[in-house]
Write an enzyme that holds these catalytic residues in place. Structure first.
Site: not given
Length: 212
Positions: A139, A141
């Protein structure tokens, strides 16, 4: 600048913590990370006088260790806002490609509204240290500092842009009271989860709630 902004904030990276500040139950890998001169990340927790709540990061999500760092030991501090120029459009993992694609839009939003944004999590750690922790399926962030309310329709428009990127993007809205996920604020939910130093709670307006 307000005095609290001079203090290390959640997601800041700090250098200078020594292995002797780890508790007796700390795993071996945590001592190895500190011995290698790598930073710790400021975590969201109630402050102690002269001490900063931090986390030691190892390899993978399973290697995280909470600790306390003396404020006087800080030798270097890198904030998420200092890491926004690290994306690349070609030849790197999906999170850094996504960062390069998103940077112009976030820069424009921040100029227009007088805001600030930054890179956190694995991407922030990799950009600050040069240590590879991201993979193609990691991911991205991010945080967006929003001292004034962000309309939910604007949050939804930003979320729709994030959904078009080559990886999942987890963007936290940092308000004066704590942090709320953009994904939550863009939803029709009447209350959203606000994460503050005193803990997490459901609130109707993450800007009007006063963090304990």
């Amino acid at each position: 600048m307000h005095e609290t902004r001079l203090l290390p904030q959640p997601h800041d990276l700090l250098w200078g913590m020594s292995t002797d500040r780890l508790d007796a139950a700390a795993p071996t890998w945590a001592a190895e990370v500190l011995a290698a001169g790598r930073p710790v990340v400021v975590r969201r927790a109630p402050a102690r006088d002269g001490w900063i709540a931090v986390g030691v990061r190892g390899h993978g999500r399973e290697q995280r260790h909470a600790a306390w760092m003396p404020r006087a030991a800080i030798r270097r501090r890198v904030q998420p806002e200092q890491l926004t120029g690290g994306g690349e459009r070609e030849g790197v993992c999906a999170p850094l490609r996504a960062l390069a694609l998103l940077q112009p839009q976030l820069d424009a939003l921040c100029r227009q509204r007088g805001l600030a944004w930054g890179v956190t999590g694995g991407a922030g750690y990799q950009l600050a240290t040069g240590v590879t922790v991201l993979g193609e399926h990691s991911d991205l962030d991010l945080l967006l500092r929003v001292p004034r309310p962000l309309e939910r329709r604007q949050a939804l428009a930003l979320l729709e842009r994030l959904e078009q990127l080559p990886c999942r993007v987890d963007l936290q809205l940092e308000t004066p009271a704590g942090a709320v996920a953009l994904r939550d604020w863009a939803s029709p939910a009447a209350r959203v989860l606000l994460k503050a130093g005193s803990g997490a709670r459901l609130v109707g307006d993450p800007w009007r709630e006063v963090a304990a």
